[in-house]
Design a protein around this motif. Structure first.
Motif, PDB file in Angstrom:
ATOM      1  N   GLY A 167       0.800  -1.217   0.000  1.00 41.75           N
ATOM      2  CA  GLY A 167       0.000   0.000   0.000  1.00 41.75           C
ATOM      3  C   GLY A 167       0.830   1.264   0.000  1.00 41.75           C
ATOM      4  O   GLY A 167       0.307   2.358  -0.231  1.00 41.75           O
ATOM      5  N   THR A 168       2.144   1.146   0.252  1.00 44.88           N
ATOM      6  CA  THR A 168       3.016   2.308   0.130  1.00 44.88           C
ATOM      7  C   THR A 168       3.000   2.803  -1.309  1.00 44.88           C
ATOM      8  O   THR A 168       3.147   2.023  -2.242  1.00 44.88           O
ATOM      9  CB  THR A 168       4.455   1.949   0.537  1.00 44.88           C
ATOM     10  N   VAL A 169       2.800   4.082  -1.493  1.00 41.59           N
ATOM     11  CA  VAL A 169       2.703   4.619  -2.853  1.00 41.59           C
ATOM     12  C   VAL A 169       4.084   5.023  -3.354  1.00 41.59           C
ATOM     13  O   VAL A 169       4.970   5.356  -2.553  1.00 41.59           O
ATOM     14  CB  VAL A 169       1.737   5.818  -2.910  1.00 41.59           C
ATOM     15  N   PRO A 170       4.315   4.991  -4.661  1.00 45.87           N
ATOM     16  CA  PRO A 170       5.607   5.414  -5.207  1.00 45.87           C
ATOM     17  C   PRO A 170       5.925   6.856  -4.806  1.00 45.87           C
ATOM     18  O   PRO A 170       5.111   7.758  -4.999  1.00 45.87           O
ATOM     19  CB  PRO A 170       5.410   5.280  -6.718  1.00 45.87           C
ATOM     20  N   THR A 171       7.109   7.055  -4.264  1.00 45.36           N
ATOM     21  CA  THR A 171       7.478   8.345  -3.690  1.00 45.36           C
ATOM     22  C   THR A 171       8.952   8.625  -3.947  1.00 45.36           C
ATOM     23  O   THR A 171       9.791   7.739  -3.808  1.00 45.36           O
ATOM     24  CB  THR A 171       7.233   8.346  -2.159  1.00 45.36           C
ATOM     25  N   ASN A 172       9.267   9.848  -4.304  1.00 40.96           N
ATOM     26  CA  ASN A 172      10.659  10.268  -4.443  1.00 40.96           C
ATOM     27  C   ASN A 172      11.201  10.764  -3.108  1.00 40.96           C
ATOM     28  O   ASN A 172      10.512  11.492  -2.374  1.00 40.96           O
ATOM     29  CB  ASN A 172      10.783  11.411  -5.461  1.00 40.96           C
TER      30      ASN A 172
END
Length: 208
Positions: A167-172
């Motif tokens: 559930g962690t969303v793609p993040t920079n």
């Protein structure tokens, strides 16, 4: 708008469950307290520095209960200033139940957690999230954090709740300072969240 900074301790396989002690989160987890043998003077100084400037705590229910049972009774000694800080600043608690909020300065967040956290961010300059893995999953999913301090410890457990769960969303993220390792091999990584989603590429197109 203030900053929300997450403080997390993890193993090399990114297990973050119950680092502080065997009774912290024991359900189905036999390694509670795995962090204690790996803390040294360097790591302790890094953790202490991470709390500087804190003017509010944002905690999950389990972490709040542990803190509320401990910190109000600590005075003086090596951790005296942390006790003074934690006892003085407002504490915001994410819980679906009805926690005991007798620790001075404690407030339960409303049912719309994301909106409640946004309000806390508007109210304070430096908000610290300590442990609280379930709450952290929500903050990661909603992109409601600005900084991430991650201490990676040189052990593998193979079981336990992960820091970055499904559930962690793609993040920079941008590394704010070079990684710093202690004598016992624990590495401190400090990141800032940056806009956008992680780009992709093709390694076969890179020149030799």
């Amino acid at each position: 708008m203030g900053l929300i900074q997450i403080e997390l301790f993890a193993t090399l396989d990114l297990v973050g469950q119950a680092p502080g002690g065997p009774d912290e989160d024991p359900e189905g987890f036999p390694y509670g307290g795995w962090q204690a043998p790996l803390v040294d003077e360097t790591t302790g100084a890094q953790i202490t520095a991470a709390y500087e400037g804190t003017d509010a705590l944002l905690l999950g229910r389990r972490t709040y209960d542990i803190f509320a049972a401990y910190w109000p009774h600590q005075q003086g000694g090596e951790d005296g200033w942390i006790a003074e800080l934690f006892n003085r600043v407002p504490k915001y608690v994410a819980s679906r139940g009805r926690p005991d909020l007798s620790w001075a300065g404690s407030t339960q967040l409303g049912p719309d957690l994301a909106e409640a956290v946004r309000e806390v961010r508007e109210r304070h300059e430096q908000v610290r999230v300590v442990g609280s893995l379930d709450l952290v999953q929500t903050l990661l999913r909603e992109q409601l954090f600005d900084r991430l301090d991650l201490w990676v410890h040189p052990i593998l457990l193979g079981v336990g709740k992960k820091v970055f769960a499904d559930g962690t969303v793609p993040t920079n993220l941008t590394l704010l300072r070079p990684p710093a390792a202690s004598a016992k091999g624990t590495t401190h990584l400090r990141y800032a969240r940056t806009p956008g989603t992680p780009p992709t590429g093709d390694m076969t197109t890179r020149s030799a």
